[in-house]
Write an enzyme that holds these catalytic residues in place. Structure first.
Site, PDB file in Angstrom:
ATOM      1  N   TRP A 105       0.944  -0.776  -0.503  1.00  0.00           N
ATOM      2  CA  TRP A 105       0.198   0.225  -0.280  1.00  0.00           C
ATOM      3  C   TRP A 105       1.056   1.221  -0.058  1.00  0.00           C
ATOM      4  O   TRP A 105       0.576   2.438  -1.132  1.00  0.00           O
ATOM      5  CB  TRP A 105      -0.973  -0.363   1.433  1.00  0.00           C
ATOM      6  CG  TRP A 105      -1.846  -1.260   0.545  1.00  0.00           C
ATOM      7  CD1 TRP A 105      -2.300  -2.246   1.603  1.00  0.00           C
ATOM      8  CD2 TRP A 105      -2.999  -1.073  -0.085  1.00  0.00           C
ATOM      9  NE1 TRP A 105      -3.686  -2.480   0.770  1.00  0.00           N
ATOM     10  CE2 TRP A 105      -3.537  -1.921  -0.192  1.00  0.00           C
ATOM     11  CE3 TRP A 105      -3.288  -0.498  -0.728  1.00  0.00           C
ATOM     12  CZ2 TRP A 105      -4.368  -2.583  -0.790  1.00  0.00           C
ATOM     13  CZ3 TRP A 105      -4.615  -0.436  -2.000  1.00  0.00           C
ATOM     14  CH2 TRP A 105      -5.210  -1.793  -1.813  1.00  0.00           C
ATOM     15  N   ASP A 179      -1.963   6.286   6.078  1.00  0.00           N
ATOM     16  CA  ASP A 179      -3.031   5.713   5.555  1.00  0.00           C
ATOM     17  C   ASP A 179      -3.273   5.097   6.451  1.00  0.00           C
ATOM     18  O   ASP A 179      -2.634   3.813   7.370  1.00  0.00           O
ATOM     19  CB  ASP A 179      -2.283   5.728   4.598  1.00  0.00           C
ATOM     20  CG  ASP A 179      -3.542   4.044   4.032  1.00  0.00           C
ATOM     21  OD1 ASP A 179      -3.752   4.038   4.035  1.00  0.00           O
ATOM     22  OD2 ASP A 179      -3.222   3.320   2.554  1.00  0.00           O
ATOM     23  N   LYS A 203     -12.956  -1.260   5.878  1.00  0.00           N
ATOM     24  CA  LYS A 203     -12.441  -1.909   6.399  1.00  0.00           C
ATOM     25  C   LYS A 203     -12.943  -2.076   7.716  1.00  0.00           C
ATOM     26  O   LYS A 203     -13.387  -3.569   8.191  1.00  0.00           O
ATOM     27  CB  LYS A 203     -11.005  -1.687   6.536  1.00  0.00           C
ATOM     28  CG  LYS A 203     -10.509  -1.516   5.093  1.00  0.00           C
ATOM     29  CD  LYS A 203      -9.912  -2.888   4.572  1.00  0.00           C
ATOM     30  CE  LYS A 203      -9.754  -2.200   2.612  1.00  0.00           C
ATOM     31  NZ  LYS A 203      -8.195  -1.115   2.307  1.00  0.00           N
TER      32      LYS A 203
HETATM   33  C1  LIG Z   1      -7.939  -1.202   1.050  1.00  0.00           C
HETATM   34  C2  LIG Z   1      -6.595  -0.159   1.386  1.00  0.00           C
HETATM   35  C3  LIG Z   1      -6.432   0.893   0.776  1.00  0.00           C
HETATM   36  C4  LIG Z   1      -7.289   0.776  -1.161  1.00  0.00           C
HETATM   37  O1  LIG Z   1      -9.025   1.078  -0.329  1.00  0.00           O
HETATM   38  P1  LIG Z   1      -9.659   2.388  -1.867  1.00  0.00           P
HETATM   39  O2  LIG Z   1     -10.836   2.696  -1.314  1.00  0.00           O
HETATM   40  O3  LIG Z   1      -9.574   0.153  -2.882  1.00  0.00           O
HETATM   41  O4  LIG Z   1      -9.492   2.827  -2.686  1.00  0.00           O
HETATM   42  C5  LIG Z   1      -5.884   1.858   0.091  1.00  0.00           C
HETATM   43  N1  LIG Z   1      -4.984   1.540   1.631  1.00  0.00           N
HETATM   44  C6  LIG Z   1      -4.804   0.956   3.046  1.00  0.00           C
HETATM   45  C7  LIG Z   1      -3.556   0.571   3.529  1.00  0.00           C
HETATM   46  C8  LIG Z   1      -5.700  -0.400   2.336  1.00  0.00           C
HETATM   47  O5  LIG Z   1      -6.156  -1.195   3.138  1.00  0.00           O
END
Ligand SMILES: *Cc1c(COP(=O)(O)O)cnc(C)c1O
Length: 372
Positions: A105, A179, A203
């Protein structure tokens, strides 16, 4: 009175399982929210009913995550991947930005930022196959970086920052961007170390379609000219996340999740602190079993193992399909690992009870016995 129902345990990495009470409340409100005669998806986002929903959601989230007053909470769209562009569009000022690479990521984030900024890799754990975290003291931070980006929980590789770095102590004045998509609300956040945090909701907060951004006020108002108006944090903040139609239903369901989180207790703790205690216990149960077994393997450094996403492998990979089929039959869903790593992955977000992890461990033990 909500009826007690049993469902299979769902280990999806995202979109992920939701607390059953939240789903039941959403179902009960579907046709008629609080006597309004309307379902939430049918309401004007500017009407009184929805305004009360979004305002409560923001207030509850601020309280849950203890977000200080000099941070703004923004409800956006586009997911984590859109933020990989929106952050540099707003914060880079076209200059240098530092990235700490710890897995897929953060890697994706750095690649996207290259379109808008001069990306410098300050540290990387690629040489260790993303199984450790580089110590902050070893990071090569740029003197002119506009921000430092890291992914505080790598959803695929299963590494998590259990403490955020103190950039000031490293002689760096740049804001830290995190993030936190896959561990938001699983533990408290040390906002004194953060300039901006972003995460997709799917999530640990609610349905896909909502992206949460928490940003320090002084970072607003510096967007590049090319930044789409709807993605300029200042525009979004000035319009209380209503510059354009926000993802109303996703905000409502996330709001129900925030209320659910506020009700959670563990001993003397409540809210996110209670979730942290519960999440520590859940993760320990699974990791301790994996480490004690002869069949299963997790290769992540113990100091930075994720409490949310636990990849694990069979020493005999030819048994993966049999393991997954047995799990499915036992009511343990979506355990297949990410395609880039293979093997298995158990995502055990807030909505996963300890009993679900215990059921997984029981299945793993049973399966190991049949492999002797
Ligand atoms: C799932 C995830 C994303 C991606 O998010 P989208 O909503 O599919 O754009 C980005 N960063 C992390 C750490 C993730 O787990």
């Amino acid at each position: 009175m909500t009826e007690r129902i049993t469902r299979p345990y769902n280990f999806s990495a995202g979109p992920a399982a939701m607390p059953v009470e939240v789903l039941q409340q959403a179902a009960a409100d579907m046709l008629n929210w609080q006597g309004s005669g309307m379902g939430v998806m049918e309401m004007s986002h500017r009407g009184k009913a929805f305004m009360s929903i979004i305002e409560s959601a923001e207030r509850d989230l601020r309280e849950l995550l203890a977000v200080p007053p000099h941070f703004r909470i923004l409800f956006m769209q586009g997911g984590g991947l859109a933020e990989n562009a929106i952050v540099p569009l707003n914060l880079s000022r076209g200059g240098a930005v530092d990235f700490v690479i710890t897995g897929s990521w953060s890697q994706k984030s750095a690649e996207e930022a290259r379109k808008y900024a001069n990306v410098h890799i300050a540290a990387s754990n690629e040489g260790q196959a993303h199984t450790t975290l580089p110590a902050p003291a070893t990071w090569r931070l740029s003197s002119d970086a506009q921000y430092v980006h890291l992914c505080s929980n790598e959803t695929i590789h299963g590494v998590e920052f259990h403490a955020l770095p103190d950039l000031n102590a490293l002689g760096c004045q740049a804001p830290l961007v995190i993030d936190f998509s896959s561990h938001v609300a699983s533990r408290p956040v040390d906002w004194s170390r953060v300039g901006l945090a972003f995460g997709g909701a799917q999530k640990n907060l609610g349905p896909a379609g909502l992206t949460l951004v928490v940003v320090r006020e002084d970072l607003l108002g510096h967007a590049l000219k090319a930044c789409p108006t709807a993605f300029d944090y200042k525009t979004v903040a000035d319009n209380a996340s209503m510059f354009n139609t926000p993802p109303t239903y996703a905000i409502y369901v996330a709001g129900l999740t925030f209320q659910w989180l506020k009700r959670q207790t563990e001993g003397d703790l409540s809210g996110v602190a209670a979730m942290e205690r519960r999440n520590i216990a859940k993760a320990a149960l699974l990791y301790d079993f994996i480490d004690s077994s002869q069949l299963y393997l997790n290769t992540v450094d113990k100091a930075c193992r994720s409490r949310m996403n636990i990849p694990f492998f069979l020493r005999d990979e030819s048994r993966n399909e049999a393991f997954l089929a047995g799990a499915q039959a036992a009511g343990l869903l979506q355990l297949k690992g990410h395609k880039s790593l293979g093997g298995m992955r158990a995502s055990i977000y807030n909505a996963m009870p300890l009993e679900g992890v215990q059921a997984l461990v029981d299945h793993m033990r049973q399966f190991e016995k049949t492999q002797a």
